[in-house]
Scaffold this motif. Structure first.
Motif, PDB file in Angstrom:
ATOM      1  N   MET A   1       0.850  -1.199   0.000  1.00 42.12           N
ATOM      2  CA  MET A   1       0.000   0.000   0.000  1.00 42.12           C
ATOM      3  C   MET A   1       0.877   1.238   0.000  1.00 42.12           C
ATOM      4  N   ALA A   2       0.553   2.179  -0.881  1.00 39.36           N
ATOM      5  CA  ALA A   2       1.341   3.403  -0.969  1.00 39.36           C
ATOM      6  C   ALA A   2       1.074   4.281   0.243  1.00 39.36           C
ATOM      7  N   CYS A   3       2.113   4.914   0.723  1.00 38.76           N
ATOM      8  CA  CYS A   3       2.006   5.806   1.870  1.00 38.76           C
ATOM      9  C   CYS A   3       2.200   7.240   1.401  1.00 38.76           C
ATOM     10  N   VAL A   4       1.226   8.087   1.703  1.00 36.82           N
ATOM     11  CA  VAL A   4       1.268   9.485   1.262  1.00 36.82           C
ATOM     12  C   VAL A   4       1.227  10.401   2.480  1.00 36.82           C
ATOM     13  N   LEU A   5       2.162  11.326   2.533  1.00 35.96           N
ATOM     14  CA  LEU A   5       2.187  12.333   3.596  1.00 35.96           C
ATOM     15  C   LEU A   5       1.510  13.603   3.090  1.00 35.96           C
ATOM     16  N   VAL A   6       0.479  14.038   3.801  1.00 45.24           N
ATOM     17  CA  VAL A   6      -0.229  15.265   3.454  1.00 45.24           C
ATOM     18  C   VAL A   6       0.178  16.346   4.440  1.00 45.24           C
ATOM     19  N   VAL A   7       0.667  17.464   3.910  1.00 44.45           N
ATOM     20  CA  VAL A   7       1.051  18.587   4.755  1.00 44.45           C
ATOM     21  C   VAL A   7       0.073  19.708   4.461  1.00 44.45           C
ATOM     22  N   GLU A   8      -0.790  19.992   5.411  1.00 44.92           N
ATOM     23  CA  GLU A   8      -1.872  20.956   5.180  1.00 44.92           C
ATOM     24  C   GLU A   8      -2.354  21.474   6.527  1.00 44.92           C
ATOM     25  N   VAL A  28      -2.346   7.084   4.816  1.00 42.39           N
ATOM     26  CA  VAL A  28      -2.215   8.533   4.875  1.00 42.39           C
ATOM     27  C   VAL A  28      -1.550   8.972   6.174  1.00 42.39           C
ATOM     28  N   LEU A  29      -0.526   9.790   6.042  1.00 47.12           N
ATOM     29  CA  LEU A  29       0.100  10.443   7.191  1.00 47.12           C
ATOM     30  C   LEU A  29      -0.189  11.927   7.071  1.00 47.12           C
ATOM     31  N   VAL A  30      -0.342  12.592   8.211  1.00 47.49           N
ATOM     32  CA  VAL A  30      -0.747  13.993   8.193  1.00 47.49           C
ATOM     33  C   VAL A  30       0.222  14.839   9.010  1.00 47.49           C
TER      34      VAL A  30
END
Ligand code: MN
Length: 130
Positions: A1-8, A28-30
């Protein structure tokens, strides 16, 4: 599973991006600040970073510049998220080291296209659907 870091730092935008990523079965990482983002990028090594450029304190562009200056995080593609459809914004994003640029409000279809492009992980044998 792809891991995506969201910076918002904006809760509404963050919820939207997280929902879109979950639809694509991403982990999802935040992070809400650039400092959190830099530290998570170091420890979690996400496959992709979606970076709001307007953050409190250090901007998303500065954070991207730092990620690209560190050999440990330099290979992670960074896609800039910006509310401004300002002239020159894409050039600024590329100059900072971003691989692409998404304007807010996000278009779900454009978002998914970008996501698939960067999470395909160089499987170039897959023909493009378009
Ligand atoms: Mn912001």
């Amino acid at each position: 599973m792809a891991c995506v870091l969201v910076v918002e730092d904006n809760t509404i935008n963050l919820e939207l991006v997280v929902a879109l990523l979950e639809q694509e079965d991403c982990e999802v990482l935040v992070a809400e600040t650039a400092d959190e983002a830099l530290s998570l990028a170091q420890t979690a090594h996400p496959d992709l970073i979606l970076m709001d450029v307007q953050l409190p304190g250090m901007t998303g562009y500065e954070a991207t510049h730092r990620l690209k200056a560190d050999p440990a995080t330099a290979p992670i593609p960074v896609v800039a998220l910006t509310a401004q459809a300002m002239q020159g914004e894409e050039a600024r994003a590329i100059e900072a080291g971003c691989a692409a640029y998404l304007a807010k409000p996000l278009d779900a279809r454009v978002f998914r296209d970008i996501l698939r492009r960067f999470l395909r992980g160089g499987k170039r044998d897959e023909p493009d659907a378009k």
